[in-house]
Design a protein around this motif. Structure first.
Motif, PDB file in Angstrom:
ATOM      1  N   VAL A 108       0.868  -1.182   0.000  1.00  0.00           N
ATOM      2  CA  VAL A 108       0.000   0.000   0.000  1.00  0.00           C
ATOM      3  C   VAL A 108       0.903   1.229   0.000  1.00  0.00           C
ATOM      4  CG1 VAL A 108      -1.799   1.279   1.224  1.00  0.00           C
ATOM      5  CG2 VAL A 108      -1.806  -1.232   1.263  1.00  0.00           C
ATOM      6  N   ALA A 109       0.776   2.040  -1.027  1.00  0.00           N
ATOM      7  CA  ALA A 109       1.654   3.201  -1.177  1.00  0.00           C
ATOM      8  C   ALA A 109       1.091   4.450  -0.516  1.00  0.00           C
ATOM      9  CB  ALA A 109       1.892   3.478  -2.660  1.00  0.00           C
ATOM     10  N   LEU A 110      -0.238   4.640  -0.565  1.00  0.00           N
ATOM     11  CA  LEU A 110      -0.825   5.902  -0.114  1.00  0.00           C
ATOM     12  C   LEU A 110      -2.242   5.653   0.390  1.00  0.00           C
ATOM     13  CD1 LEU A 110      -0.824   9.083  -0.009  1.00  0.00           C
ATOM     14  CD2 LEU A 110      -1.687   9.022  -2.367  1.00  0.00           C
ATOM     15  N   ILE A 111      -2.578   6.287   1.522  1.00  0.00           N
ATOM     16  CA  ILE A 111      -3.946   6.285   2.042  1.00  0.00           C
ATOM     17  C   ILE A 111      -4.406   7.733   2.094  1.00  0.00           C
ATOM     18  CG2 ILE A 111      -5.460   5.665   3.962  1.00  0.00           C
ATOM     19  CD1 ILE A 111      -3.375   3.585   4.785  1.00  0.00           C
ATOM     20  N   VAL A 112      -5.514   8.013   1.406  1.00  0.00           N
ATOM     21  CA  VAL A 112      -6.093   9.354   1.361  1.00  0.00           C
ATOM     22  C   VAL A 112      -7.461   9.276   2.023  1.00  0.00           C
ATOM     23  CG1 VAL A 112      -6.750  11.291  -0.107  1.00  0.00           C
ATOM     24  CG2 VAL A 112      -4.948   9.724  -0.863  1.00  0.00           C
ATOM     25  N   LYS A 122       2.190   6.158   2.775  1.00  0.00           N
ATOM     26  CA  LYS A 122       2.127   7.600   2.972  1.00  0.00           C
ATOM     27  C   LYS A 122       0.689   7.974   3.345  1.00  0.00           C
ATOM     28  CE  LYS A 122       6.382   8.498   2.136  1.00  0.00           C
ATOM     29  NZ  LYS A 122       7.240   9.062   3.195  1.00  0.00           N
ATOM     30  N   LEU A 123       0.560   8.997   4.198  1.00  0.00           N
ATOM     31  CA  LEU A 123      -0.745   9.361   4.757  1.00  0.00           C
ATOM     32  C   LEU A 123      -1.112  10.786   4.368  1.00  0.00           C
ATOM     33  CD1 LEU A 123      -0.251   7.921   8.378  1.00  0.00           C
ATOM     34  CD2 LEU A 123      -1.030   6.728   6.310  1.00  0.00           C
ATOM     35  N   LEU A 182       4.053   9.970  -3.484  1.00  0.00           N
ATOM     36  CA  LEU A 182       4.351   8.720  -4.184  1.00  0.00           C
ATOM     37  C   LEU A 182       5.821   8.655  -4.583  1.00  0.00           C
ATOM     38  CD1 LEU A 182       1.204   8.320  -6.478  1.00  0.00           C
ATOM     39  CD2 LEU A 182       1.722   7.133  -4.334  1.00  0.00           C
ATOM     40  N   GLY A 183       6.407   9.803  -4.902  1.00  0.00           N
ATOM     41  CA  GLY A 183       7.835   9.805  -5.218  1.00  0.00           C
ATOM     42  C   GLY A 183       8.666   9.360  -4.030  1.00  0.00           C
ATOM     43  N   ARG A 203       8.154   5.588  -3.633  1.00  0.00           N
ATOM     44  CA  ARG A 203       8.929   4.832  -4.628  1.00  0.00           C
ATOM     45  C   ARG A 203      10.394   4.723  -4.212  1.00  0.00           C
ATOM     46  NH1 ARG A 203       6.297   8.587  -8.208  1.00  0.00           N
ATOM     47  NH2 ARG A 203       4.560   7.652  -9.363  1.00  0.00           N
ATOM     48  N   SER A 204      10.966   5.845  -3.745  1.00  0.00           N
ATOM     49  CA  SER A 204      12.377   5.845  -3.357  1.00  0.00           C
ATOM     50  C   SER A 204      12.637   4.895  -2.199  1.00  0.00           C
ATOM     51  CB  SER A 204      12.823   7.262  -2.967  1.00  0.00           C
ATOM     52  OG  SER A 204      12.725   8.131  -4.075  1.00  0.00           O
ATOM     53  N   ALA A 205      11.670   4.763  -1.293  1.00  0.00           N
ATOM     54  CA  ALA A 205      11.838   3.908  -0.122  1.00  0.00           C
ATOM     55  C   ALA A 205      11.528   2.443  -0.404  1.00  0.00           C
ATOM     56  CB  ALA A 205      10.950   4.410   1.012  1.00  0.00           C
ATOM     57  N   HIS A 206      10.994   2.132  -1.576  1.00  0.00           N
ATOM     58  CA  HIS A 206      10.615   0.752  -1.894  1.00  0.00           C
ATOM     59  C   HIS A 206      11.167   0.346  -3.254  1.00  0.00           C
ATOM     60  CE1 HIS A 206       7.764   1.944   1.214  1.00  0.00           C
ATOM     61  NE2 HIS A 206       7.636   0.675   1.492  1.00  0.00           N
ATOM     62  N   PRO A 207      12.493   0.285  -3.371  1.00  0.00           N
ATOM     63  CA  PRO A 207      13.097  -0.060  -4.661  1.00  0.00           C
ATOM     64  C   PRO A 207      12.770  -1.467  -5.122  1.00  0.00           C
ATOM     65  CG  PRO A 207      14.741  -0.064  -2.928  1.00  0.00           C
ATOM     66  CD  PRO A 207      13.497   0.531  -2.337  1.00  0.00           C
ATOM     67  N   ASP A 208      12.441  -2.373  -4.186  1.00  0.00           N
ATOM     68  CA  ASP A 208      12.093  -3.731  -4.580  1.00  0.00           C
ATOM     69  C   ASP A 208      10.813  -3.770  -5.391  1.00  0.00           C
ATOM     70  OD1 ASP A 208      10.864  -2.821  -2.253  1.00  0.00           O
ATOM     71  OD2 ASP A 208      10.326  -4.844  -1.625  1.00  0.00           O
ATOM     72  N   VAL A 209       9.988  -2.728  -5.259  1.00  0.00           N
ATOM     73  CA  VAL A 209       8.740  -2.652  -6.022  1.00  0.00           C
ATOM     74  C   VAL A 209       8.928  -1.867  -7.303  1.00  0.00           C
ATOM     75  CG1 VAL A 209       6.331  -1.861  -5.942  1.00  0.00           C
ATOM     76  CG2 VAL A 209       7.397  -2.825  -3.893  1.00  0.00           C
ATOM     77  N   THR A 210       9.833  -0.873  -7.282  1.00  0.00           N
ATOM     78  CA  THR A 210       9.879   0.104  -8.376  1.00  0.00           C
ATOM     79  C   THR A 210      11.125   0.037  -9.237  1.00  0.00           C
ATOM     80  OG1 THR A 210      10.884   1.738  -6.891  1.00  0.00           O
ATOM     81  CG2 THR A 210       8.484   1.709  -7.012  1.00  0.00           C
ATOM     82  N   THR A 211      12.045  -0.886  -8.982  1.00  0.00           N
ATOM     83  CA  THR A 211      13.299  -0.849  -9.720  1.00  0.00           C
ATOM     84  C   THR A 211      13.573  -2.140 -10.460  1.00  0.00           C
ATOM     85  OG1 THR A 211      15.661  -0.391  -9.560  1.00  0.00           O
ATOM     86  CG2 THR A 211      14.737  -1.764  -7.845  1.00  0.00           C
TER      87      THR A 211
END
Length: 552
Positions: A56-60, A85-86, A130-131, A134-142
Motif C-alpha cells: 500500500v503506497a498511499l492512504i487518502v 504515505k498518509l 508517491l515519489g 517509490r524511493s523507499a521501496h526499490p524492490d517494487v519500483t526498480t
C-alpha cells in the motif's frame, strides 16, 4: 508482484467516486486505486491487502466521518500498512487537528477540501508523496539489482551512490539471499567480481568504480561546453541554490559534484526546521526537489568527478577534475562543503566501510534491523540519524563526549531521543577502539572522566563528530584559515596574511582572494552550518557573480 495500492476513504459516495476517478485517471497505470466509504470498510481492505502481501503506497482519507475520524483511521492503518504515505483531506476548521497529527501519527500532508482543480491542488501533493514512497521501496519500483557482501566497503560505496542519486535498486546479500547467490554463480562465482551491479538492459558491471557505474546509468560525468559563465563546485544546498539562481537568470551554468546532490545535508533522515515544511523532509527529498529546479532551468550537472585543482588562465578560471578533465568558466562558486572529521581510535580506519561509517543515509537504517547500533556525536545530524536508526534497530546507543546532550543539540530532538525507549545516551564517553574479523564486531567505550572502559558487542558504528572543509584543491591562491575554511569579503582584510586581495576595488561579500571566485555555504569561514543559511549563501553568490561578470 501486484501493483501498489492507493486507498481512498470518504463517507460521501459522490466525493469518494470523484476522488477515485481523479486518481485513477492520473495514476491508474502504475497503481491500483481502491475506494472505501467508511473507516471500517477501509480497515477491512487494508487487512486483506496485508494478508496477501500487497503493498500500500498511499492512504487518502477525509477527516470528518461517522464512527471513526480520518486521523483515527490513519493511526490504526499503521498496523496493516506501516510504510504507506498518509494524506488527510480536511476542512479549514480542522487544521489544528491535522497539524497535531503530524507529530502524533506521522501524518505526511493535509489538504484542504475541495481539491479542485486536481491538476493544481491534488496531483502535485500526491506526486511528491508517491515519489518518496517509490524511493523507499526499490524492490517494487526498480529493475537494477546489486549483489554483494553487506560488510564490503566497495558494496557500501556503490549502494550509497545509488541511494543518494535517487536511483532505486534491489539489494541482494550474497550470503543471506538465495537469489543473490544464484546471480553471483550465474555471473561466474568469482568474489573479485563483487559487488555485481545488474542493470536491466546492459551487461553486468563487475566491481565497477563509482564513475563507471555513473556512466553505465547515463549520468553525466563530463562537461559538455568549452566555457561557462559560472562553474559551481559542490552540489549541496549552497551549490544547488546557486545553480537555480544562476541558470534561471540566464547564466550558462555547470555544477560539479563528487558524489551526489545534497551534500552532507542530503544524508539527513529528517530536516525539521527548514521553513515551509511543517512535517519536515529528508535531506534526500530536499536534494531531489532542488535538483529538479536546477535541471528545469537548464543548468548542467557533472557527477562522480572529484575536483583536484583551480587555475587562473587570464580572465578564465579553470576547475581541474581528477583524471583528465577540466571545466573552464568566467567565474567559480566554491560550495564544496565539509566532510565528517575522522574518529581517532584504534581499529577504526581498518574497519571503515565494514561496519564503521561516516554519516548515514536514510536508506542505511533498514540494514540494521534487530541489531545494536552505536552512534558517535552530539549535534543535530547525529540526533536525526539516531531517531531514524531506532525505527529498525533493537537498540541505538548514542556516545557523546559532553556531559549534557542539550548543550549541542536542538531541544526538540533531545526530547524525542530521551522519550524513545530503545535509545540509550552515554554522555561523558568516547570510543577507545574497534575490533573485528573482517568487519566490526566489538567496541571499547571509555568514560572520559574516570578513564574506565568496557567492551561491547557491536556490528554498526556511525560517526558524526564535526566537520572539516574540502578545500585542499584550492591551492595557495585562495586564502583559508588554519582549519581550511575559506576567507571571504571583509575577512580578507581583517584576517588574511597571505595571499591578500589583489585589486583596488573592495572584494564582494563572498569573494575570495582570487577575483571571480566566490565561496558559499559550510566551506566559508564563520558560516552558520545550517541548510537555510547555505541556501542564502548560494543565492547571494550569484548576485555577486553578476556584478563581477558585468565589470569584465
Amino acid at each position: 508482484m501486484p501493483r501498489p495500492t492507493i486507498l481512498t476513504v470518504d463517507d460521501d459516495p459522490q466525493v469518494a467516486d470523484a476522488l477515485v476517478r481523479d486518481l485513477k485517471d492520473q495514476y491508474g497505470e502504475e497503481f491500483r486505486v481502491l475506494g472505501a466509504t467508511s473507516g471500517a470498510e477501509a480497515l477491512d481492505l487494508l487487512a486483506s491487502l496485508a494478508l496477501r502481501g500487497d503493498p500500500v503506497a498511499l492512504i487518502v482519507t477525509d477527516q470528518r466521518m461517522p464512527s471513526i475520524s480520518g486521523t483515527e483511521l490513519l493511526a490504526r492503518s499503521r498496523e496493516h500498512a506501516p510504510d504507506a504515505k498518509l494524506l488527510l483531506l480536511t476542512a479549514y476548521a480542522d487544521t489544528d487537528v491535522a497539524i497535531a497529527a503530524i507529530n502524533e501519527i506521522g501524518l505526511d500532508y493535509y489538504l484542504l477540501k475541495p481539491w479542485d482543480p486536481p491538476q493544481e491542488r491534488l496531483f502535485p501533493v500526491v506526486e511528491d508523496l508517491l515519489g518518496d514512497w517509490r524511493s523507499a521501496h526499490p524492490d517494487v519500483t526498480t529493475q537494477i539489482r546489486v549483489v554483494g557482501d553487506r560488510w564490503s566497503d566497495r558494496t557500501y560505496e556503490l549502494k550509497t551512490f545509488l541511494a543518494r542519486n535517487h536511483v532505486p535498486y534491489l539489494w541482494l546479500d550474497v550470503e543471506r539471499d538465495a537469489e543473490g547467490r544464484r546471480l553471483h554463480e550465474a555471473a561466474g562465482g568469482d568474489d573479485a567480481d563483487l559487488p555485481l551491479v545488474l542493470p536491466p538492459d546492459a551487461p553486468p558491471l563487475r566491481s565497477p568504480s563509482v564513475r563507471d557505474l555513473a556512466t553505465a546509468l547515463d549520468l553525466h560525468t563530463d562537461a559538455s561546453q568549452p566555457l561557462y559563465d559560472v562553474c559551481i563546485v559542490g552540489g549541496g544546498p549552497a551549490g544547488l541554490a546557486a545553480g537555480v539562481y544562476a541558470a534561471s537568470e540566464g547564466l550558462s551554468t555547470v555544477i560539479v559534484e563528487r558524489q551526489a546532490p545534497g551534500g552532507q545535508a542530503g544524508q539527513s533522515a529528517a530536516i525539521e526546521n527548514y521553513l515551509g515544511f511543517p512535517r519536515g523532509l529528508s535531506g534526500a527529498d530536499l536534494a531531489q526537489r532542488a535538483l529538479a529546479q536546477v535541471m528545469r532551468f537548464g543548468a548542467e550537472l557533472v557527477l562522480a568527478r572529484d575536483v583536484v585543482g583551480l587555475e587562473r588562465r587570464g580572465p578564465v578560471r579553470a576547475v581541474l577534475l581528477e583524471g583528465d578533465g577540466v571545466v573552464e568558466a568566467r567565474s567559480v562558486v566554491v560550495a564544496s562543503g565539509v566532510a565528517y572529521r575522522r574518529l581517532e581510535a584504534d581499529g577504526i580506519e581498518r574497519l571503515q566501510g565494514r561496519g564503521v561509517y561516516y554519516g548515514a543515509t536514510a536508506s542505511d537504517a533498514a540494514q540494521v534491523r534487530d541489531d545494536v547500533v552505536y552512534v558517535v556525536g552530539g549535534a543535530n545530524s547525529a540526533g536525526q540519524a539516531v531517531l531514524n536508526l531506532a525505527r529498525y534497530a533493537k537498540e541505538v546507543v548514542m556516545v557523546v563526549r559532553g556531559t549534557d546532550l542539550a548543550d549541542t543539540m536542538s531541544s526538540y530532538l533531545v526530547e524525542r531521543i530521551t522519550s524513545t525507549p530503545n535509545i540509550t545516551v552515554r554522555t561523558d564517553s568516547e570510543i577507545a577502539s574497534a575490533d573485528g574479523d573482517g568487519h566490526l564486531e566489538r567496541l571499547c567505550v571509555r568514560t572520559r572522566s574516570s578513564g574506565e572502559s568496557d567492551e561491547v558487542v557491536a556490528h554498526w558504528l556511525f560517526v558524526f563528530i564535526g566537520a572539516s572543509p574540502r578545500t585542499d584543491w584550492l591551492g595557495g591562491d585562495v586564502a583559508r584559515d588554519d582549519h581550511g575554511f575559506v576567507l571571504t569579503g571583509p575577512d580578507l582584510t581583517a584576517r588574511a596574511t597571505s595571499p591578500t586581495w589583489p585589486l583596488e576595488r573592495p572584494p564582494g561579500l563572498l569573494e575570495t582572494t582570487v577575483p571571480g571566485v566566490f565561496a558559499a555555504g559550510d566551506v566559508r569561514l564563520d558560516s552558520m552550518k545550517r541548510v537555510a543559511s547555505a541556501v542564502g549563501d548560494g543565492a547571494m553568490s550569484i548576485s555577486l557573480v553578476h556584478r563581477y561578470l558585468g565589470s569584465l
